[in-house]
Design a protein around this motif. Structure first.
Motif, mmCIF file in Angstrom:
data_model
loop_
_atom_site.group_PDB
_atom_site.id
_atom_site.type_symbol
_atom_site.label_atom_id
_atom_site.label_comp_id
_atom_site.label_asym_id
_atom_site.label_seq_id
_atom_site.Cartn_x
_atom_site.Cartn_y
_atom_site.Cartn_z
ATOM 1 N N HIS A 1 0.788 -1.236 0.000
ATOM 2 C CA HIS A 1 0.000 0.000 0.000
ATOM 3 C C HIS A 1 0.822 1.291 0.000
ATOM 4 C CE1 HIS A 1 -2.899 3.103 0.695
ATOM 5 N NE2 HIS A 1 -2.239 3.485 1.771
ATOM 6 N N ALA A 2 0.516 2.167 -0.918
ATOM 7 C CA ALA A 2 0.912 3.580 -0.898
ATOM 8 C C ALA A 2 -0.012 4.253 -1.896
ATOM 9 C CB ALA A 2 2.360 3.761 -1.308
ATOM 10 N N ASN A 3 0.035 5.584 -1.950
ATOM 11 C CA ASN A 3 -0.798 6.249 -2.957
ATOM 12 C C ASN A 3 -0.202 5.996 -4.344
ATOM 13 O OD1 ASN A 3 -2.893 7.681 -4.080
ATOM 14 N ND2 ASN A 3 -2.780 9.313 -2.546
ATOM 15 N N ILE A 4 -1.094 5.997 -5.335
ATOM 16 C CA ILE A 4 -0.662 5.619 -6.680
ATOM 17 C C ILE A 4 -0.405 6.839 -7.563
ATOM 18 C CG2 ILE A 4 -1.788 3.374 -6.687
ATOM 19 C CD1 ILE A 4 -4.084 4.748 -8.290
ATOM 20 N N HIS A 5 0.228 6.601 -8.687
ATOM 21 C CA HIS A 5 0.416 7.616 -9.742
ATOM 22 C C HIS A 5 1.124 8.864 -9.240
ATOM 23 C CE1 HIS A 5 -3.421 5.749 -11.676
ATOM 24 N NE2 HIS A 5 -2.345 5.092 -12.037
ATOM 25 N N ARG A 6 1.910 8.749 -8.156
ATOM 26 C CA ARG A 6 2.497 9.971 -7.633
ATOM 27 C C ARG A 6 3.988 9.812 -7.378
ATOM 28 N NH1 ARG A 6 -2.809 10.192 -5.791
ATOM 29 N NH2 ARG A 6 -3.819 12.181 -6.190
ATOM 30 N N ALA A 7 4.309 9.202 -6.232
ATOM 31 C CA ALA A 7 5.700 9.196 -5.798
ATOM 32 C C ALA A 7 6.522 8.197 -6.601
ATOM 33 C CB ALA A 7 5.757 8.875 -4.306
ATOM 34 N N GLU B 1 -0.025 -2.653 -9.450
ATOM 35 C CA GLU B 1 -1.102 -3.594 -9.112
ATOM 36 C C GLU B 1 -2.467 -3.023 -9.479
ATOM 37 O OE1 GLU B 1 -0.780 -6.687 -8.161
ATOM 38 O OE2 GLU B 1 1.406 -6.599 -8.069
ATOM 39 N N TYR B 2 -2.633 -1.719 -9.246
ATOM 40 C CA TYR B 2 -3.896 -1.051 -9.590
ATOM 41 C C TYR B 2 -4.131 -1.129 -11.100
ATOM 42 C CZ TYR B 2 -7.287 2.886 -9.779
ATOM 43 O OH TYR B 2 -8.389 3.681 -9.983
ATOM 44 N N GLU B 3 -3.102 -0.841 -11.862
ATOM 45 C CA GLU B 3 -3.247 -0.890 -13.324
ATOM 46 C C GLU B 3 -3.413 -2.331 -13.820
ATOM 47 O OE1 GLU B 3 -3.982 1.619 -15.185
ATOM 48 O OE2 GLU B 3 -3.780 2.984 -13.482
ATOM 49 N N ALA B 4 -2.811 -3.274 -13.086
ATOM 50 C CA ALA B 4 -3.004 -4.695 -13.452
ATOM 51 C C ALA B 4 -4.467 -5.079 -13.235
ATOM 52 C CB ALA B 4 -2.080 -5.591 -12.632
ATOM 53 N N ALA B 5 -5.060 -4.540 -12.162
ATOM 54 C CA ALA B 5 -6.479 -4.824 -11.893
ATOM 55 C C ALA B 5 -7.341 -4.255 -13.025
ATOM 56 C CB ALA B 5 -6.894 -4.231 -10.550
ATOM 57 N N ARG B 6 -6.970 -3.102 -13.532
ATOM 58 C CA ARG B 6 -7.720 -2.509 -14.648
ATOM 59 C C ARG B 6 -7.673 -3.451 -15.852
ATOM 60 N NH1 ARG B 6 -8.703 2.786 -14.934
ATOM 61 N NH2 ARG B 6 -6.786 3.442 -13.912
ATOM 62 N N ARG B 7 -6.505 -4.029 -16.092
ATOM 63 C CA ARG B 7 -6.391 -4.945 -17.236
ATOM 64 C C ARG B 7 -7.200 -6.220 -17.001
ATOM 65 N NH1 ARG B 7 -1.346 -2.614 -17.158
ATOM 66 N NH2 ARG B 7 -0.411 -4.335 -16.001
ATOM 67 N N LYS B 8 -7.320 -6.621 -15.727
ATOM 68 C CA LYS B 8 -8.157 -7.799 -15.428
ATOM 69 C C LYS B 8 -9.612 -7.511 -15.777
ATOM 70 C CE LYS B 8 -5.143 -9.827 -12.049
ATOM 71 N NZ LYS B 8 -4.861 -10.203 -10.677
ATOM 72 N N VAL B 9 -10.079 -6.306 -15.453
ATOM 73 C CA VAL B 9 -11.451 -5.931 -15.808
ATOM 74 C C VAL B 9 -11.595 -5.897 -17.330
ATOM 75 C CG1 VAL B 9 -13.225 -4.139 -15.669
ATOM 76 C CG2 VAL B 9 -11.791 -4.623 -13.670
ATOM 77 N N GLN B 10 -10.573 -5.350 -17.981
ATOM 78 C CA GLN B 10 -10.601 -5.269 -19.451
ATOM 79 C C GLN B 10 -10.771 -6.660 -20.071
ATOM 80 O OE1 GLN B 10 -6.805 -4.302 -21.148
ATOM 81 N NE2 GLN B 10 -7.537 -4.751 -23.213
ATOM 82 N N VAL B 11 -9.954 -7.607 -19.600
ATOM 83 C CA VAL B 11 -10.022 -8.971 -20.135
ATOM 84 C C VAL B 11 -11.361 -9.617 -19.772
ATOM 85 C CG1 VAL B 11 -8.998 -11.285 -19.958
ATOM 86 C CG2 VAL B 11 -7.520 -9.251 -20.134
#
Lengths: 418, 148
Positions: free
Chosen positions: A63-69, A80-90
């Motif tokens: 855990h940490a904030n995303i798209h920043r540091a 991991e967040y973007e991987a989850a997006r790809r899981k939804v896509q598939v």
């Protein structure tokens, strides 16, 4: 071998329910001293241990904030967040991952489109087509935008079985029609709508279509490319995932034309007090820190269900629904509401002389959890002239023995009220 | 958790099946509508007051057994009572079903103590109270009472 046990054997061949049930700690719960029989899955489904463990892993290690540091944890969480997006896509068979926007759920997704698309493109005299089967969440946002823009809502009727009348739908189109918003599966009746056919009709008129998939994704294999829908929305918590997370699929060309729904951090390219340049999709629609762990955990829920296979889940649930429908048909004084030929695992019914609220309380004494009420679909209740119904909604972890227990419990309610 | 079967006693089931004072009064002096938006209980209540006394009372609606029996027994008990007495019973009934009044202690609720068990069933308290909210609204001249 009895018909019941033959049937049970063939069902077990489709899905090893006994093994799958062990993944769900909550199914060991006792309610009023009786084993829990959870048949309120259309409201929210239960979570398997594997999905819970994904949350723990994220919180323990990622855990940490995303798209920043630029530090390790932020990079890990972002990946991991973007991987989850790809899981939804598939999962939805969407062409591109940037066409998946994380939302807080189905309601949030519909509001995003109603505001982002509707407020930009609707005007006085325009018409939006909805159906009688809609959940309030796919009515109220459109009503709000329509009131603001001077547009009106047109409604597709249903027959007595709860099936949409496609010919009537076809007649609703005219030069003012700007949008169609419709459910894939009715939460109150279980009807599976002929969405592919209805989308094609809308497209003949150049009208985009949003499909509310909240009740469809847990029960059917959804393919947004095959449906050719313009928008598709669903919630994580009806999919054995967490609450507070859902997703919107939208065709890239449409998402790009839309205005952002919420302003804030993460959705911008640059900000001065004179002007803000928005980020490209999907970031444009994800203002603020998103529910990162929830999105990642939703990804795990998708993995869990995909490993079982949505086709097998659908086959199993169809058999279970047929069995339950048969059993309820045999009971005198029970009226099924919603008898569409194509249905998902929802059984809405009325018990003669007993209000659904009483049915719900008395079933709870036997450990049976069903939903009673209007199911946030008051137009459906009005259409079928009932104030409320009792609704048993199944998941793949429900069994025929549980259906038998439901039927026995209903019998006891009838006896009490006789 | 209390077994709700303890609540569904003979008296409640009987009043549900054969509600007393069913039907609205043509010559009502006070009326109100009560709605429980969450579960769909919906009742109409009408009263005829002669001076300060409830001379006649009638109700109708679509409601669960708890709500309907509560309305039926309420109409039976408030008939012939003064407005002040009836309002006191509204308060006592509310207190009993929310656990603030001991049904074994002094009160004016009579057989309505049959509803005391709802205090252990939070989702059903509103069903039992709705008719009483509606009675209060009718006295006060407000058209609608809601449990929300």
């Amino acid at each position: 071998m009895s018909a019941r046990s033959q049937r049970a054997t063939s069902l077990e061949a489709v899905l090893d329910t006994a093994r799958l049930r062990r993944d769900f700690p909550i199914l060991d719960l006792k309610v009023n001293g009786k084993p829990l029989i959870f048949m309120d899955n259309a409201a929210s489904s239960q979570m398997p241990r594997q999905v819970m463990e994904r949350w723990v892993k994220y919180r323990s290690e990622q855990h940490a904030n995303i798209h920043r540091a630029v530090h390790y944890l932020s990079e890990t969480a972002t990946a991991e967040y973007e991987a989850a997006r790809r899981k939804v896509q598939v999962f939805l068979n969407a062409p591109e991952d940037r066409e998946i926007v994380f939302t807080s759920g189905t309601t949030d997704g519909i509001n995003l489109v109603a505001h982002g698309y509707g407020r930009r493109f609707f005007g006085p005299g325009d018409e939006i087509i909805l159906t009688t089967l809609e959940h309030h969440s796919n009515i109220v946002p459109w009503q709000m935008v329509a009131a603001e823009k001077g547009a009106t809502l047109r409604v597709v009727p249903v027959n007595d079985r709860g099936e949409l009348l496609v010919d009537e739908y076809r007649k609703l189109f005219n030069a003012h029609t700007k949008f169609v918003a419709m459910t894939h599966v009715s939460n109150a009746l279980g009807t599976i709508a002929p969405v592919k056919e209805m989308i094609a009709i809308a497209h003949e008129h150049g009208v985009p279509v949003l499909v509310d998939g909240a009740q469809a994704v847990p029960h059917l294999k959804v393919d947004v490319r095959e449906l050719d829908c313009d928008f598709y929305v669903f919630s994580g918590h009806k999919l054995c995932g967490p609450t507070g997370i859902g997703a919107l699929y939208g065709k890239a060309a449409l998402l790009e034309k839309m205005q952002p729904f919420k302003g804030g951090g993460d959705m911008i390219l640059s900000v001065t007090f004179e002007k803000t340049t928005y980020a490209p999709i999907p970031a444009k629609f994800e203002a603020g820190t998103p529910p990162i762990g929830e999105a990642i955990t939703l990804g795990a829920a998708i993995d869990y269900l995909s490993a079982i296979g949505l086709e097998r889940i659908a086959a199993y649930e169809t058999d279970l629904l047929d069995y339950a429908t048969d059993q309820l048909h045999r009971m005198p004084g029970v009226r099924l509401i919603g008898t569409a030929e194509k249905k998902a695992a929802v059984l809405s019914f009325a018990l003669d002389g007993v209000h659904p609220h009483d049915v719900g309380s008395l079933l709870n004494d036997d450990g049976v959890a069903i939903r009673t009420g209007h199911h946030c679909a008051q137009p459906v209740m009005q259409r079928f002239k009932v104030p409320a119904t009792s609704r048993a909604s199944f998941a793949f972890y429900n069994t025929m023995a549980e259906v038998d227990a439901l039927v026995a419990s209903l019998g006891r309610v009838q006896k009490l009220f006789a | 958790m209390t077994d709700s079967r303890q609540l569904y006693q003979e008296m409640i089931l009987e009043h549900n099946k054969k509600p007393r004072n069913w039907g609205l009064l043509a010559d009502a002096t006070h009326k109100a509508e009560g709605v429980n938006p969450l579960c769909g209980d919906h009742i109409h209540l009408s009263l005829r007051l002669a001076g300060d006394t409830v001379e006649a009372v009638g109700f109708e609606g679509e409601a669960c057994a708890i709500c309907k029996a509560s309305a039926s027994m309420m109409t039976a008990i408030v008939k012939g009572k003064t407005r002040a007495d009836a309002e006191q019973m509204v308060q006592e009934f509310r207190d009993m079903t929310t656990g603030k009044l001991d049904p074994a202690g002094p009160h004016h609720l009579g057989r309505l103590t049959v509803f005391a068990g709802v205090r252990d069933l939070p989702t059903r308290v509103k069903c039992a109270i709705l008719p009483w909210h509606t009675l209060h609204a009718a006295f006060a001249g407000t058209d609608t009472a809601s449990t929300e």
